[in-house]
Enzyme design. Structure first.
Site, PDB file in Angstrom:
ATOM      1  N   GLU A 278      35.322 -45.739 -69.586  1.00  0.00           N
ATOM      2  CA  GLU A 278      35.033 -45.384 -68.198  1.00  0.00           C
ATOM      3  C   GLU A 278      34.057 -44.208 -68.135  1.00  0.00           C
ATOM      4  O   GLU A 278      33.169 -44.167 -67.271  1.00  0.00           O
ATOM      5  CB  GLU A 278      36.352 -45.047 -67.480  1.00  0.00           C
ATOM      6  CG  GLU A 278      36.251 -45.050 -65.980  1.00  0.00           C
ATOM      7  CD  GLU A 278      37.627 -45.037 -65.315  1.00  0.00           C
ATOM      8  OE1 GLU A 278      38.326 -46.062 -65.383  1.00  0.00           O
ATOM      9  OE2 GLU A 278      38.009 -44.005 -64.758  1.00  0.00           O
ATOM     10  N   GLU A 281      30.748 -45.568 -68.805  1.00  0.00           N
ATOM     11  CA  GLU A 281      30.323 -46.334 -67.640  1.00  0.00           C
ATOM     12  C   GLU A 281      29.775 -45.400 -66.550  1.00  0.00           C
ATOM     13  O   GLU A 281      28.731 -45.675 -65.941  1.00  0.00           O
ATOM     14  CB  GLU A 281      31.517 -47.136 -67.111  1.00  0.00           C
ATOM     15  CG  GLU A 281      31.163 -48.152 -66.049  1.00  0.00           C
ATOM     16  CD  GLU A 281      32.394 -48.864 -65.479  1.00  0.00           C
ATOM     17  OE1 GLU A 281      33.518 -48.496 -65.849  1.00  0.00           O
ATOM     18  OE2 GLU A 281      32.201 -49.765 -64.653  1.00  0.00           O
ATOM     19  N   CYS A 304      42.547 -47.758 -62.820  1.00  0.00           N
ATOM     20  CA  CYS A 304      43.774 -47.873 -63.627  1.00  0.00           C
ATOM     21  C   CYS A 304      44.949 -48.397 -62.830  1.00  0.00           C
ATOM     22  O   CYS A 304      45.926 -48.874 -63.389  1.00  0.00           O
ATOM     23  CB  CYS A 304      44.198 -46.519 -64.176  1.00  0.00           C
ATOM     24  SG  CYS A 304      42.919 -45.676 -65.037  1.00  0.00           S
ATOM     25  N   SER A 324      35.323 -48.929 -61.198  1.00  0.00           N
ATOM     26  CA  SER A 324      35.032 -49.062 -62.626  1.00  0.00           C
ATOM     27  C   SER A 324      35.463 -50.458 -63.065  1.00  0.00           C
ATOM     28  O   SER A 324      36.474 -50.978 -62.593  1.00  0.00           O
ATOM     29  CB  SER A 324      35.812 -48.008 -63.404  1.00  0.00           C
ATOM     30  OG  SER A 324      35.933 -48.404 -64.745  1.00  0.00           O
ATOM     31  N   LYS A 363      52.570 -53.139 -61.759  1.00  0.00           N
ATOM     32  CA  LYS A 363      52.168 -53.598 -63.093  1.00  0.00           C
ATOM     33  C   LYS A 363      52.738 -54.984 -63.380  1.00  0.00           C
ATOM     34  O   LYS A 363      52.180 -55.737 -64.173  1.00  0.00           O
ATOM     35  CB  LYS A 363      52.645 -52.603 -64.151  1.00  0.00           C
ATOM     36  CG  LYS A 363      51.915 -51.270 -64.104  1.00  0.00           C
ATOM     37  CD  LYS A 363      50.531 -51.368 -64.734  1.00  0.00           C
ATOM     38  CE  LYS A 363      49.725 -50.098 -64.463  1.00  0.00           C
ATOM     39  NZ  LYS A 363      48.322 -50.251 -64.848  1.00  0.00           N
ATOM     40  N   GLU A 366      50.198 -57.030 -61.827  1.00  0.00           N
ATOM     41  CA  GLU A 366      48.928 -56.979 -62.548  1.00  0.00           C
ATOM     42  C   GLU A 366      48.919 -57.920 -63.760  1.00  0.00           C
ATOM     43  O   GLU A 366      47.942 -58.613 -64.007  1.00  0.00           O
ATOM     44  CB  GLU A 366      48.652 -55.545 -63.012  1.00  0.00           C
ATOM     45  CG  GLU A 366      47.289 -55.355 -63.663  1.00  0.00           C
ATOM     46  CD  GLU A 366      47.092 -53.950 -64.217  1.00  0.00           C
ATOM     47  OE1 GLU A 366      48.067 -53.359 -64.730  1.00  0.00           O
ATOM     48  OE2 GLU A 366      45.972 -53.439 -64.132  1.00  0.00           O
ATOM     49  N   GLU A 371      42.974 -63.427 -64.381  1.00  0.00           N
ATOM     50  CA  GLU A 371      41.921 -63.049 -65.339  1.00  0.00           C
ATOM     51  C   GLU A 371      42.457 -62.178 -66.483  1.00  0.00           C
ATOM     52  O   GLU A 371      41.716 -61.848 -67.398  1.00  0.00           O
ATOM     53  CB  GLU A 371      40.776 -62.322 -64.610  1.00  0.00           C
ATOM     54  CG  GLU A 371      41.104 -60.945 -64.042  1.00  0.00           C
ATOM     55  CD  GLU A 371      41.762 -60.998 -62.665  1.00  0.00           C
ATOM     56  OE1 GLU A 371      42.252 -62.076 -62.269  1.00  0.00           O
ATOM     57  OE2 GLU A 371      41.832 -59.952 -61.999  1.00  0.00           O
ATOM     58  N   CYS A 519      51.372 -41.593 -60.929  1.00  0.00           N
ATOM     59  CA  CYS A 519      52.356 -42.475 -61.569  1.00  0.00           C
ATOM     60  C   CYS A 519      53.699 -41.788 -61.815  1.00  0.00           C
ATOM     61  O   CYS A 519      54.717 -42.468 -61.935  1.00  0.00           O
ATOM     62  CB  CYS A 519      51.817 -42.988 -62.892  1.00  0.00           C
ATOM     63  SG  CYS A 519      50.129 -43.570 -62.773  1.00  0.00           S
TER      64      CYS A 519
END
Lengths: 588, 177
Positions: A278, A281, A304, A324, A363, A366, A371, A519
């Site tokens: 990142e 990037e 994230c 990102s 999560k 996720e 994908e 988190c």
């Protein structure tokens, strides 16, 4: 300021204080099932009732402001009987069985009934209709257990600015849920689980993956690897009666090993990897914009947090190019475990099961995004919340607090302090700047203890700017540039900062975490969390960071190793395939 | 295409036309606090009921979650999410009317119309609802047909009252009883 009297004890309160706050000041705890600190009081549960001299009826302490010289009694016979009546009525319509409930021993209603000495429910009548909604991958709603306290409505609307759920219908038929009793999957829900985190009962809980994991652990064909998110080590201890903010890193590793995991790794490793990818990037986008004078999607947003990603996909599809392209550390880990690590130990990827321990319910959502299978299979197989891991450890009879400290395995277990602070708001940004600044200038980030104080702490929206001076080599184009960053936590604040960007405010890099405080108080953390507990967990995380020799992601030897042996370079071909992703604009 | 009748002007409206009229309503409530209920009332009066697209549009334009709009609509018995008949019959079951036999009247109307509470007759002539006090307790038990209160109602008089509306050609309007 004026005076009031709580049970004849004089207290000085500021104007606008509620009776509940005044009583706390005087040292009296008034029970409540619907109150949420610093949020609009609902007065929904009617448990906090107190006697006020001169008032005809009992008053709800959470939403009654104190007036000058008010005389409040919190423990009279009338108050006790009223509270008892209210709780008995709640119990009489509550369709739940404590013995088999996941919240047994962790339930505010149960605890209150015990505290009020309720040993018998005198009322008998209809119970709330039970309707299960497990349409989302992360959450299950059980209307039968719901006591309609509306805390979930408050967080979903006031904190997250989403409003998936609201009270529907009226009277006894009231349910809390999406419009007209549709299912959660039919509406915009980012599955952050903050509703589950504030629910006093088991009306909203995470979908459990415990059974699947036991099955994998029992299967000799399966090589089961586990990763633990940065925030777990500062909260898991609370499941075993440790004070909030107790660091249990070593015991957590020992417990996972005793549970039978074949390799115990750390999501922190891929947090460090995220910084490499990142950070690079960000530099590439800045270069494109400043040197090549081309349009580059700035500000760049962190990616994230799956709750935030889904929020952006629904509400701000125009900003998706700004996110990102880095996968979250959880998903990077899964993809590498089934490729890099599988090859290293000579296993086929189908024989590897990847389990994550996460502070997060999103999560679970996720991992099943279509994908997220760049290894060729589902990259991550199961996600346990911190609470579920606590339950699993108890199920196995492990004496957690007596465990010796253990260490994670190699080659995906070592991490820097920069990875630890991914757990709290401001952490990803600080970690990124520690590395980016050093790449660009060859010098360490010039702040005390490597901490960027303006972006730490629990303020909702935080800004900082950093002047880049003394650049080296190819980074000269950044000389004298003032890098502007913003850090926000909770999605309501994310909305505010995006609107500010739309209105022309300039930032280069913005960190977003969906949950308040980051988190460390995710939807899967031990209950109940308030700002005091959030701060304690954050302090623990900073302590973990400062206790390490290794404080910067790029100095992690295992990170250097994986680039040397496998990935070659950040944003390289393999990184592109395994560590980066794309986003999907979604309907409202 | 599904067309609904505008209750104010008796025109038949397509969904698109409904939404465009809704825009006119909403224009008057820009940045007004507490606009939700008046907007819903006006929309219901205009279209006879609140369709999903209408509620979604209200949610978008007032910047309120759809769940909240739905919560309000499902809370108040005045609002309906299904098309209504030409005449809305509401039987009061508030305390005074209840003790003076409101329930018997409700049963009689159900039988006479062959529908349950919340339903509409097949000929789209009548819809039936219950109400909670119209403020006419002194004349209990009462029923309300459209905007007209029928006082000291009796079960045996129900058919007669409804016949009056069956024979009327025009839509809801004020009438003397």
């Amino acid at each position: 300021m004026f005076c009031a009297y709580v049970n004849n004890i004089k207290v000085e309160v500021t104007e606008g204080s509620t009776i509940l706050q005044a009583a706390a000041q005087a040292g009296f705890k008034i029970p409540t099932l619907c109150y949420l600190e610093d949020k609009t009081p609902q007065g929904a549960c009617r448990v906090c009732m107190v006697e006020v001299e001169g008032a005809r009826t009992l008053m709800a302490a959470c939403c009654t402001p104190v007036t000058a010289n008010m005389k409040i009694l919190t423990n009279t016979r009338r108050v006790r009987e009223a509270r008892r009546n209210v709780v008995e009525l709640l119990l009489s319509e509550h369709k739940g069985d404590c013995k088999t409930c996941t919240r047994n021993d962790d339930c505010e209603l149960q605890e209150l009934a015990r505290a009020l000495g309720i040993d018998n429910v005198r009322f008998q009548g209809e119970t709330t209709a039970q309707k299960l909604d497990n349409t989302t991958p992360a959450l299950t709603r059980d209307s039968g257990k719901c006591i309609k306290c509306r805390r979930c409505v408050t967080v979903c609307n006031e904190v997250q600015s989403i409003g998936s759920i609201f009270p529907q219908s009226r009277g006894f038929k009231t349910t809390i849920g999406p419009a007209f009793d549709t299912m959660l999957d039919d509406v915009v829900c980012v599955q952050c689980g903050q509703c589950a985190a504030v629910c006093p009962v088991a009306a909203i809980t995470e979908n459990s993956h415990i059974d699947g994991i036991w099955k994998a652990l029992d299967n000799p064909e399966k090589f089961v690897v586990v990763q633990t998110a940065p925030a777990i080590r500062a909260a898991l201890g609370e499941c075993f009666n440790n004070e909030p903010g107790t660091l249990v890193t070593g015991k957590m590793v020992a417990a996972l090993r005793q549970l039978g995991f074949d390799a115990v790794f750390d999501t922190n490793f891929t947090a460090d990897l995220t910084i490499m990818e990142e950070g690079t990037e960000l530099l590439m986008r800045l270069k494109k914009s400043l040197v090549e004078k081309q349009l580059a999607p700035l500000p760049m947003f962190t990616s994230c947090c799956p709750g935030w990603v889904r929020f952006a996909e629904h509400y701000y599809p125009d900003f998706l190019p700004n996110l990102s392209t880095c996968k979250s550390p959880q998903q990077m880990f899964g993809a590498l475990a089934k490729t890099y690590y599988a090859a290293k130990i000579g296993k086929k990827m189908e024989d590897i099961t990847v389990v994550s321990i996460m502070p997060c319910t999103a999560k679970k959502y996720e991992l099943q995004r279509p994908e997220m299978n760049s290894s060729g299979l589902r990259d991550v197989d199961y996600v346990l919340t911190t609470r579920e891991l606590g339950r699993m450890i108890r199920q196995s009879g492990i004496e957690f607090n007596a465990l010796p400290d253990d260490k994670t395995d190699s080659p995906m277990g070592r991490s820097s302090g920069a990875a630890d602070i991914f757990a709290n708001t401001g952490g990803v940004m600080e970690a990124a700047l520690r590395t980016v600044y050093e790449i660009v200038t060859g010098r360490e980030l010039p702040v005390k203890k490597l901490h960027l104080d303006p972006i730490a702490g629990l303020n909702g929206i935080k800004h900082a700017s950093l002047k880049i001076e003394g650049t080296v080599g190819e980074w000269n184009f950044l000389e004298g540039i003032e890098v502007k960053v913003a850090v926000v936590h909770s999605l309501g604040n994310a909305r505010k900062v995006i609107e500010a960007v739309k209105n022309g405010q300039v930032f280069h890099f913005i960190e977003v975490m969906a949950c308040p405080g980051g988190c460390i108080s995710g939807g899967g953390q031990p209950r109940f969390t308030n700002d005091k507990i959030r701060q304690k967990r954050i302090n623990a995380i900073y302590k973990e960071d400062e206790g390490k020799q290794l404080r910067k992601s790029h100095e992690n030897p295992e990170i250097q190793q994986i680039y040397k042996e496998f990935l070659v370079k950040p944003l390289g071909k393999k990184s592109h395939k395994l560590l980066h992703t794309h986003y999907t604009a979604r309907n409202m | 295409m599904h067309r609904t009748q505008c209750r104010e002007c008796r025109e038949h409206l397509s969904e698109k036309e409904m939404l465009s009229r809704l825009d006119d309503i909403l224009a008057g409530y820009k940045n007004v606090d507490g606009a939700t209920i008046p907007v819903l009332q006006t929309a219901q009066n205009m279209f006879g009921y609140l369709s999903k697209p209408v509620m979604k549009e209200i949610s978008r334009k007032l910047n309120k979650p759809y769940s909240e709009i739905a919560g309000i609509v499902s809370f108040y018995s005045f609002f309906s999410t299904v098309p209504r008949g030409k005449h809305l019959v509401r039987v009061c079951l508030g305390t005074a009317c209840y003790v003076r036999g409101g329930k018997r009247i409700l049963e009689a109307i159900k039988k006479e119309l062959g529908i349950d509470v919340g339903q509409t007759t097949e000929d789209r002539l009548f819809s039936l609802d219950i109400g909670r006090c119209f403020g006419a307790c002194g004349m209990a038990p009462v029923i309300m047909v459209n905007d007209t209160v029928h006082q000291r109602c009796k079960a045996v008089k129900v058919a007669e009252i409804l016949d009056h509306y069956r024979n009327k050609k025009s839509g809801p309007e004020k009438e003397q009883v």
